[in-house]
Write a protein that holds these residues in place. Sequence first.
Motif, short mmCIF file in Angstrom:
data_model
loop_
_atom_site.label_atom_id
_atom_site.label_comp_id
_atom_site.label_asym_id
_atom_site.label_seq_id
_atom_site.Cartn_x
_atom_site.Cartn_y
_atom_site.Cartn_z
N ARG A 215 0.81 -1.22 0.00
CA ARG A 215 0.00 0.00 0.00
C ARG A 215 0.84 1.26 0.00
NH1 ARG A 215 -4.66 -0.68 4.30
NH2 ARG A 215 -5.73 0.68 2.82
N GLY A 216 2.14 1.12 0.28
CA GLY A 216 3.02 2.27 0.12
C GLY A 216 3.71 2.74 1.38
N THR A 217 4.42 3.86 1.23
CA THR A 217 5.27 4.37 2.30
C THR A 217 4.48 4.78 3.54
OG1 THR A 217 6.75 5.22 0.59
CG2 THR A 217 7.09 6.04 2.80
N ALA A 218 3.35 5.47 3.35
CA ALA A 218 2.58 5.93 4.51
C ALA A 218 2.16 4.73 5.37
CB ALA A 218 1.36 6.73 4.05
N HIS A 219 1.64 3.69 4.72
CA HIS A 219 1.23 2.51 5.48
C HIS A 219 2.42 1.87 6.17
CE1 HIS A 219 -2.36 2.94 3.00
NE2 HIS A 219 -2.98 2.31 3.98
N HIS A 220 3.51 1.77 5.45
CA HIS A 220 4.70 1.16 6.04
C HIS A 220 5.14 1.90 7.30
CE1 HIS A 220 8.60 -0.83 6.27
NE2 HIS A 220 9.12 0.37 6.44
N LEU A 221 5.03 3.22 7.28
CA LEU A 221 5.51 4.03 8.41
C LEU A 221 4.41 4.31 9.44
CD1 LEU A 221 7.76 6.57 6.46
CD2 LEU A 221 8.52 4.65 7.87
N GLY A 222 3.23 3.74 9.22
CA GLY A 222 2.15 3.94 10.17
C GLY A 222 1.56 5.34 10.15
N VAL A 223 1.67 6.01 9.01
CA VAL A 223 1.12 7.37 8.86
C VAL A 223 -0.29 7.26 8.27
CG1 VAL A 223 1.34 9.51 7.53
CG2 VAL A 223 3.36 8.47 8.58
N ASP A 224 -1.24 7.98 8.84
CA ASP A 224 -2.60 8.01 8.31
C ASP A 224 -2.53 8.46 6.84
OD1 ASP A 224 -5.13 8.69 7.49
OD2 ASP A 224 -5.55 10.06 9.17
N PRO A 225 -2.97 7.58 5.90
CA PRO A 225 -2.80 7.94 4.48
C PRO A 225 -3.59 9.18 4.08
CG PRO A 225 -4.12 5.93 4.74
CD PRO A 225 -3.58 6.27 6.10
N GLY A 226 -4.59 9.55 4.89
CA GLY A 226 -5.38 10.74 4.59
C GLY A 226 -4.60 12.03 4.78
N ARG A 227 -3.41 11.95 5.36
CA ARG A 227 -2.62 13.17 5.62
C ARG A 227 -1.74 13.57 4.44
NH1 ARG A 227 0.30 11.98 11.18
NH2 ARG A 227 0.98 14.16 11.06
N VAL A 228 -1.64 12.71 3.44
CA VAL A 228 -0.77 13.06 2.30
C VAL A 228 -1.50 12.82 0.98
CG1 VAL A 228 1.33 12.43 3.57
CG2 VAL A 228 0.25 10.75 2.09
N VAL A 229 -0.97 13.43 -0.07
CA VAL A 229 -1.40 13.11 -1.43
C VAL A 229 -0.38 12.13 -1.99
CG1 VAL A 229 -1.75 14.03 -3.75
CG2 VAL A 229 -2.56 15.32 -1.76
N HIS A 230 -0.88 11.01 -2.52
CA HIS A 230 0.01 9.96 -3.00
C HIS A 230 0.07 9.97 -4.52
CE1 HIS A 230 -0.91 7.89 0.92
NE2 HIS A 230 -2.05 8.52 0.73
N MET A 231 1.27 9.78 -5.05
CA MET A 231 1.41 9.46 -6.46
C MET A 231 1.94 8.03 -6.51
SD MET A 231 3.16 8.92 -9.38
CE MET A 231 4.89 9.34 -9.23
N GLY A 232 1.46 7.23 -7.42
CA GLY A 232 1.99 5.88 -7.56
C GLY A 232 2.05 5.51 -9.03
N THR A 233 2.89 4.53 -9.35
CA THR A 233 3.01 4.13 -10.74
C THR A 233 2.50 2.70 -10.93
OG1 THR A 233 5.29 3.50 -10.36
CG2 THR A 233 4.92 5.66 -11.31
N LEU A 234 2.08 2.42 -12.14
CA LEU A 234 1.61 1.08 -12.51
C LEU A 234 2.69 0.33 -13.27
CD1 LEU A 234 -1.90 2.26 -13.84
CD2 LEU A 234 -1.27 1.59 -11.50
N GLY A 235 3.78 1.01 -13.60
CA GLY A 235 4.80 0.42 -14.47
C GLY A 235 5.92 -0.26 -13.72
N LYS A 236 5.91 -0.20 -12.41
CA LYS A 236 7.00 -0.83 -11.65
C LYS A 236 6.48 -2.13 -11.02
CE LYS A 236 9.75 3.22 -11.75
NZ LYS A 236 9.72 4.64 -11.48
N ALA A 237 6.20 -2.12 -9.72
CA ALA A 237 5.76 -3.38 -9.10
C ALA A 237 4.50 -3.94 -9.77
CB ALA A 237 5.53 -3.18 -7.62
N LEU A 238 3.66 -3.08 -10.30
CA LEU A 238 2.38 -3.58 -10.83
C LEU A 238 2.49 -4.07 -12.28
CD1 LEU A 238 -0.09 -1.15 -9.03
CD2 LEU A 238 0.60 -3.46 -8.36
N GLY A 239 3.68 -4.06 -12.84
CA GLY A 239 3.93 -4.78 -14.09
C GLY A 239 3.20 -4.27 -15.32
N SER A 240 2.65 -3.05 -15.26
CA SER A 240 1.89 -2.56 -16.41
C SER A 240 2.49 -1.23 -16.86
CB SER A 240 0.42 -2.43 -16.03
OG SER A 240 -0.33 -1.97 -17.12
N PHE A 241 1.66 -0.21 -16.99
CA PHE A 241 2.11 1.09 -17.46
C PHE A 241 1.07 2.11 -17.05
CE2 PHE A 241 2.29 4.41 -20.76
CZ PHE A 241 3.63 4.75 -20.69
#
Length: 392
Positions: A215-241
């Motif tokens: 789920r990403g860095t915020a989850h890993h660090l125990g930060v409420d994900p509602g406190r940040v705006v997340h950008m994520g890519t589909l072309g790396k771990a998710l194997g697409s684009f």
Amino acid sequence: MIPAWVERDLEAVAAADALRSLRPLEGPTAARVRVEGRELRNFSSNDYLGLAADPRLAEAAGAAARRWGSGAGASRLITGTLGIHGELEEALAALKGAETALLFSTGYQANLGLLQALAPEGVILSDELNHASLVDGCRLARAQVAVYRHGDTNHLADLLSQHADAPRTIVATDGVFSMDGDLAPLPALLAAAEPRGGLVIVDDAHATGVLGAGRGTAHHLGVDPGRVVHMGTLGKALGSFGAFVAGPAPIRDLLVNRARSLIYTTAPPPPAVGAALAALGVLRDEPWRLGALERNGRALREGLRALGFRVSEAPTPIVPLVLGGNRRTLRWSRGLWERGFWVHPIRPPTVPEGTSRLRLTVTAAHTAADLAGLLQALAEVAREEDADDLAR
Ligand SMILES: *Cc1c(COP(=O)(O)O)cnc(C)c1O
């Protein structure tokens, strides 16, 4: 016909040992790849879960093409938004624990659009080692830009006070730094930024599908994900684009209205969207992949330490060996290549001058034998290179 400066520019790049070229694989990308008629163990990809060539993703891409077409045919704002875009956006919002998500065609464009749309004025505080796409987003935004030393929240706090009168404040950081493999100190960044009304943007290109149960860095660090705006890519771990921004609905609405890299480009193609949806299914159904990824990262770090290399403790799949100069880095990379390992040399401007490096990345698809082979090859190259300065 070709102006003389083209050759001159190329010669200048070559003279700095900075020339790059494109090397086609003779098959799909995976832990083992075929290049120039040889099989190499690949320790340079971002295919962290080993999904880029997974037949289930290929099937899903084909099925999406048959149902929705091979192309979206228009930009998101005209007739290019298809049902399958909404389906993936819902799944990504759920993954990130955000209210909404918005697909972009690439992560590069997502970062350009985010900063350009959210920062027409005010100040953007940017980590000095942020990805080039955040750097370019800063260039495109009309806000002032202040760069803080890597991960240095005291420096950030100083800059925040210097810009206390800014009409808006944005802090932009990689979640996992792409060339260093370390983590942004999110809790401390938030503690500095939030009292001043600052909005924190996290580029999770290397953490989505990797850290915090995928789920990403915020989850890993125990930060409420509602406190940040997340950008994520589909072309790396998710194997697409493709890529996405996840966050509150009003942010999404503002991006839809203002982000030029969303408005003036064709919507993501259905096959890529379908493959990403399938990847989210695999992430949910095959948690062993995250376990293998973490185990391989740990094994690589421990093995490198046993060889006398200095490596960080960060629990990411990215392990840099900073070698300094370009020529030296090229030699090490070539030594590994000759032994059957592809570890790409990373040089400026991707990393700061004098910090050229081998950037080792593991995936869930590497075997213990792959890792043992890599460590053996590295030990041989280090011996040839007399690498005492890399040991503590
Ligand atoms: C790869 C990457 C991007 C760009 O994502 P693409 O979808 O490949 O354009 C953005 N930020 C970081 C940190 C990255 O590593």
